[in-house]
Design a protein around this motif. Sequence first.
Motif, PDB file in Angstrom:
ATOM      1  N   GLU B 252       1.047  -0.883   0.181  1.00  0.00           N
ATOM      2  CA  GLU B 252       0.043  -0.143  -0.204  1.00  0.00           C
ATOM      3  C   GLU B 252       0.951   1.240  -0.021  1.00  0.00           C
ATOM      4  N   LEU B 253       2.308   1.296   0.613  1.00  0.00           N
ATOM      5  CA  LEU B 253       3.078   2.362   0.845  1.00  0.00           C
ATOM      6  C   LEU B 253       4.614   1.749  -0.036  1.00  0.00           C
ATOM      7  N   VAL B 274       0.922   3.217  -3.393  1.00  0.00           N
ATOM      8  CA  VAL B 274       1.612   5.081  -3.053  1.00  0.00           C
ATOM      9  C   VAL B 274       3.108   4.585  -2.353  1.00  0.00           C
ATOM     10  N   ILE B 275       4.386   5.326  -3.537  1.00  0.00           N
ATOM     11  CA  ILE B 275       5.102   5.528  -3.319  1.00  0.00           C
ATOM     12  C   ILE B 275       5.570   7.175  -2.704  1.00  0.00           C
TER      13      ILE B 275
END
Lengths: 249, 313
Positions: B252-253, B274-275
């Motif tokens: 997710e991240l 998400v980066i």
Amino acid sequence: MKLLVPVKRVVDYNVKVRVRADGSGVETAGVKMSMNPFDEIAVEEAVRLKEKGIATEVVAVSLGVAACGETIRTALAMGADRGILVETDAELQPLAVAKLLRAIAEREQPGLIILGKQAIDDDMNATGQMLAALLGWPQGTFASKVEIAGETVAVTREIDGGLETVSLSLPAIVTTDLRLNEPRYASLPNIMKARKKPIETLTPAALGVDPSPRLALVKVVEPAKRQAGKKVGSVAELVAKLKTEAKVI
Amino acid sequence: MTALVLLEHDGHAVKQPSRSALAAAARLGGEVHALLAGSGLAEVSVAAARLPGVTKLLVADAEAYAHALAEPLAALLVALAPAYSHILAAATAMGKNVLPRAAALLDAQPISDVSEVIDADTFVRPIYAGNALATVRSADATKVITVRAASFDPVAAEGGSAAAEPVGAPVVQGGSRFVSAELVKSERPELTAARVVISGGRGMQNGENFHLLERVADRLHAAVGASRAAVDAGFVSNDMQVGQTGKIVAPELYIAVGISGAIQHLAGMKDSKVIVAINKDEEAPIFQVADYGLVADLFKALPELADELERGA
Ligand SMILES: Cc1cc2nc3c(=O)[nH]c(=O)nc-3n(C[C@H](O)[C@H](O)[C@H](O)COP(=O)(O)OP(=O)(O)OC[C@H]3O[C@@H](n4cnc5c(N)ncnc54)[C@H](O)[C@@H]3O)c2cc1C
Ligand SMILES: Nc1ncnc2c1ncn2[C@@H]1O[C@H](COP(=O)(O)O)[C@@H](O)[C@H]1O
């Protein structure tokens, strides 16, 4: 003991490849080609084994178009003794490569074959394992250390949870991982010397192998592009955005 | 049409990437069987029988399978293959080691690292470090497939009730012997299963400094990863490498710290939801894929980030 090292000619790792507009593949015309980086590591390991007196001869093999001869020259300049080029314009997939390499192994009778773990063009990570199967030899894949002692080779492997060591009876297959060694650069005198080293040219037909691909390529597309996001001004802003906007923390 | 999925396990539980392989197998449209091989499988076979979607669980319990060596496992798969249209495993170090060996013995061209199942014969797989996606069709009698776990949501760990059946195939030794393993012990979630991953690169300067990442990871229940440069320099162990030739993650991240963003690294993380990138060089290519970029010195930003997260908690 003789060592066989298959070396593949691939698009250089620094090149950002472009997908052809018609979806037929990746543009390779006019693109810089080099030896697959994992195969440089394989050649280096083989040459070191020769320098240590464990190996007697290092034979570099490349399969593909005539220009693969240049890749063999690179291996010869690094210290391999001679080359074998299996020349074909056919698209070669790992199963065909493994069958061709089996035929060569049967002629050459090496004690160890060192391949790269993965070709950075097709990213298959399969040829070494397949060659081992076809020859009925044990395999030590993703090697970060190779130690030959008598009739066995101890291979330390990079696995998901860390490292693992296996002991293989020779003859055997090893595939290289990144930490096995740091390949040397060929010196100018060695590049000159390599020009005189012999390269034998063969064909799939001469080796009795049908190299036809088994996987039909339907199309090649570019992956969805990621949008570059925004810059944040501070750590506090970053944390706030991750909480309220992205909602991931 | 029936698919056989080779499960990976630690003697207690089935690994998450295998549950992604089961998800991929379900997309083929036929029945799904699973194979558990190892030594002393009583506990894990109970867990494996509960995997949803599996109608039969084959259990191969023998000393020769204890360390998942490729030679006996490939021979086992080949012995079982006549009953199956597809043989799958996750594209982990184990799956990549074993399946191509079995494929060659079956005269099949393996389909490595599949990221999408189009139909029972047609698959998408990334090539050139994920810079291109190839759709390929196989005509082989047995299709041998490794599955990119990050591309398939894993099936649940429980909910099914497969019938377990011992395997009677003869055991093949194959010239290899397990000597030892040096496994990295960690209290953190596994890289390929974590919801949040924070990775450090050459910018971390040494292994010691990774504790700066760990403080943040503690707050976020994150796994800690690394670039090749950080592994090569000996900062951290090889099992932490994310990238084309390391682990493929899609959390997710994903937080990249002191990593420039070479294509080989991006190949392993660019499908993350998400980066975040923290890098002192505003020109670093990692910012081209980051949703949130912070141009900063990591030695200042990481302690601040940990403080901020602790404050907010
Ligand atoms: C065959 C092959 C396979 C490969 N496979 C992989 C792979 O699987 N995974 C992988 O990661 N790489 C892989 N690579 C290597 C890849 O090409 C890059 O060399 C590598 O990813 C670079 O790592 P890095 O970003 O940590 O280091 P660098 O490129 O050196 O970047 C370091 C970054 O840190 C930043 N920095 C430095 N100090 C600070 C500071 N104080 N604060 C903030 N930022 C700072 C710098 O601005 C820079 O952007 C492979 C290469 C080859 C040839
Ligand atoms: N055409 C080829 N010529 C020589 N060696 C090859 C060829 N294709 C694959 N190999 C070898 O097999 C390894 C793994 O390739 P792959 O299975 O395609 O990822 C490479 O690193 C090479 O050592």
